[in-house]
Design a protein around this motif. Structure first.
Motif, mmCIF file in Angstrom:
data_model
loop_
_atom_site.group_PDB
_atom_site.id
_atom_site.type_symbol
_atom_site.label_atom_id
_atom_site.label_comp_id
_atom_site.label_asym_id
_atom_site.label_seq_id
_atom_site.Cartn_x
_atom_site.Cartn_y
_atom_site.Cartn_z
ATOM 1 N N LEU A 5 0.706 -1.081 -0.050
ATOM 2 C CA LEU A 5 0.280 0.229 -0.326
ATOM 3 C C LEU A 5 0.732 1.236 0.210
ATOM 4 O O LEU A 5 1.193 2.045 0.480
ATOM 5 N N ASP A 6 2.173 0.997 -0.882
ATOM 6 C CA ASP A 6 3.134 2.444 -1.035
ATOM 7 C C ASP A 6 3.603 2.911 -2.176
ATOM 8 O O ASP A 6 3.836 2.939 -3.174
ATOM 9 N N ARG A 273 -9.905 3.086 -1.258
ATOM 10 C CA ARG A 273 -9.782 4.232 -0.553
ATOM 11 C C ARG A 273 -11.601 3.884 1.157
ATOM 12 O O ARG A 273 -10.490 4.321 2.652
ATOM 13 N N LEU A 276 -10.756 1.082 2.864
ATOM 14 C CA LEU A 276 -10.247 1.232 3.714
ATOM 15 C C LEU A 276 -9.614 2.333 5.406
ATOM 16 O O LEU A 276 -9.704 2.424 6.177
ATOM 17 N N VAL A 324 2.499 -5.779 6.020
ATOM 18 C CA VAL A 324 1.407 -4.003 5.792
ATOM 19 C C VAL A 324 3.189 -3.636 5.180
ATOM 20 O O VAL A 324 3.553 -2.883 6.154
ATOM 21 N N CYS A 326 3.260 0.042 3.807
ATOM 22 C CA CYS A 326 2.883 1.384 3.463
ATOM 23 C C CYS A 326 4.226 2.171 4.138
ATOM 24 O O CYS A 326 5.090 2.475 3.871
ATOM 25 N N ARG A 358 0.728 6.844 5.809
ATOM 26 C CA ARG A 358 -0.285 7.067 4.418
ATOM 27 C C ARG A 358 0.073 6.067 3.727
ATOM 28 O O ARG A 358 0.917 5.458 3.900
ATOM 29 N N PHE A 359 -1.235 5.225 3.758
ATOM 30 C CA PHE A 359 -1.595 3.862 2.255
ATOM 31 C C PHE A 359 -2.059 4.790 1.066
ATOM 32 O O PHE A 359 -3.344 5.367 1.190
ATOM 33 N N SER A 360 -1.304 3.863 -0.039
ATOM 34 C CA SER A 360 -1.689 4.963 -1.193
ATOM 35 C C SER A 360 -1.961 2.988 -2.110
ATOM 36 O O SER A 360 -0.961 2.184 -1.516
ATOM 37 N N SER A 365 -3.973 -2.933 -6.624
ATOM 38 C CA SER A 365 -4.563 -2.910 -5.266
ATOM 39 C C SER A 365 -5.561 -3.958 -5.385
ATOM 40 O O SER A 365 -6.558 -3.586 -5.789
ATOM 41 N N ASP A 369 -5.967 -6.336 0.219
ATOM 42 C CA ASP A 369 -4.496 -5.729 1.005
ATOM 43 C C ASP A 369 -6.108 -4.515 1.719
ATOM 44 O O ASP A 369 -4.922 -4.347 3.069
ATOM 45 N N VAL A 373 -4.845 -5.172 6.159
ATOM 46 C CA VAL A 373 -4.110 -3.903 7.289
ATOM 47 C C VAL A 373 -5.626 -3.784 8.434
ATOM 48 O O VAL A 373 -4.796 -3.389 9.356
#
Length: 393
Positions: A5-6, A273, A276, A324, A326, A358-360, A365, A369, A373
């Motif tokens: 998640l980066d 998002r 999440l 995980v 991130c 920061r989760f991106s 994705s 995922d 988290v």
């Protein structure tokens, strides 16, 4: 397998881009050479330039291929400053938002220390969005002294979209060029260079499914720009250095695919998002989500939170141990023991800013995922707090 998640730091190269680049790496030819192999390489570069231009709403002749987003930012900030200062020595002020990427902030500060520039950091609100009234005030105070304005399209840490159209309109009243770092925006939200009115726009391949090490600066026709690199005069004399045909081909294809997929891609990421965000707040009810609360004013796939009483770096390592991956903010400043300048500009206290995560999300994705988290974050925060990793207030 880890839950990655980066994607705002870098996203996996698309298989078709890898295949195209690998095919091109098997060929020989310098695009500047006049023989058959050289001309073939030149065709590859020019076709890639056309793809980038079409993806970004620009003319092919406006696309300058660079070694990435940071080089593009440096060329824009320094090149515009030098050109404007040469035309009128009074133009020494550089107006930048306080939340710019260091690819913009650092060359601006270098100009201040080495070239006599005056850098003005424009304030933002609590969501990280530029205060346009403050920009107008700086422009109106002494318009003849302003060399350029640089305001990013979308913030790389909290995901807030900037009011680029308003910035351009304000600057245009005084004939001041605007540069926008659109590295995070391309492929995530609509980006139309011609319609935006900006004088220069930066992008890079590795955020949109291409390789690291190639990007572009789109420069509006007629905009004066002094080169940063001098040598063979490639790229219209603006950026010297032999263009890597394989990298150019990868950039072009990645840009084309990203533009074509953007609407569906953004919709899918926005849904992930929201799922999440709900998972994070369920696991850690006192976590605080940052950035614009308006989905229309933020990147669809980025979630930034702060966790009270915790150090972001500690949370990152504990999450990594649970599979995980991130970040705490920009990958360019990872490991730097100081709070984010973005969060400080938004008004967060240092102790709060140090608890950032920061989760991106990106093309690869999945809901799995998000579930990873959800399963890991609660125990990680509990362990961080109970193990004495809490921030001293």
């Amino acid at each position: 397998m880890s839950a990655y998640l980066d994607h705002a730091a870098t996203t996996p190269a698309r298989p078709e881009v890898v295949a195209a680049m690998a095919e091109e790496l098997g060929r020989i030819g310098n695009p500047s050479s006049l023989h058959t192999a050289g001309r073939a390489a030149r065709r590859v570069v020019e076709e890639a330039r056309e793809q980038v231009a079409a993806a970004l709403g620009a003319r092919p002749g406006e696309v300058v291929i660079t070694g990435g987003g940071t080089e593009a930012d440096n060329l824009a900030v320094k090149g515009l400053y030098w050109a404007r200062r040469a035309a009128d020595p009074r133009r020494r002020r550089v107006l930048v938002s306080a939340v710019e990427h260091h690819g913009v902030l650092d060359p601006a500060e270098w100009l201040a220390h080495e070239q006599g520039a005056e850098v003005v950091h424009l304030p933002v609100d609590a969501t990280g969005r530029l205060d346009v009234a403050a920009l107008r005030a700086e422009l109106e105070a002494d318009p003849a002294s302003v060399a350029l304005v640089s305001v990013m399209w979308a913030n790389n840490e909290v995901g807030t979209l900037q009011p680029v159209a308003e910035v351009v309109a304000a600057a245009a009243e005084h004939g001041v060029p605007v540069h926008s770092d659109a590295v995070q925006a391309v492929g995530a939200v609509p980006v139309d260079f011609d319609a935006s009115g900006v004088a220069a726009l930066s992008t890079t391949a590795h955020k949109i499914g291409g390789p690291v090490g190639v990007g572009a600066l789109v420069v509006r026709r007629g905009t004066a720009l002094v080169p940063v690199l001098h040598g063979g005069g490639q790229e219209g004399g603006v950026r010297s250095g032999s263009v890597a045909a394989a990298s150019a081909r990868a950039l072009g294809l990645a840009a084309e695919l990203a533009a074509a997929d953007q609407p569906a891609h953004a919709a899918r990421l926005a849904d992930l998002r929201e799922r999440l965000a709900a998972a994070v707040l369920a696991a850690v009810p006192d976590a605080v989500v940052h950035g614009s609360p308006d989905p229309a004013l933020r990147l669809p796939g980025l979630l930034h939170v702060t966790v009270p009483g915790c150090q972001g770096d500690s949370l990152l390592y504990l999450l990594d141990a649970r599979g995980v991956e991130c970040s705490t903010g920009s990958a360019c400043t990872a490991g730097v023991p100081q709070p984010s300048h973005v969060l400080r500009a938004m008004g967060l206290e240092d102790a709060t800013a140090r608890g950032a995560l920061r989760f991106s999300l990106g093309r690869t994705s999945t809901a799995a995922d998000v579930d990873a988290v959800a399963a890991a974050l609660g125990p990680v925060v509990e362990r961080a707090r109970s193990a004495g990793l809490a921030v001293q207030r």
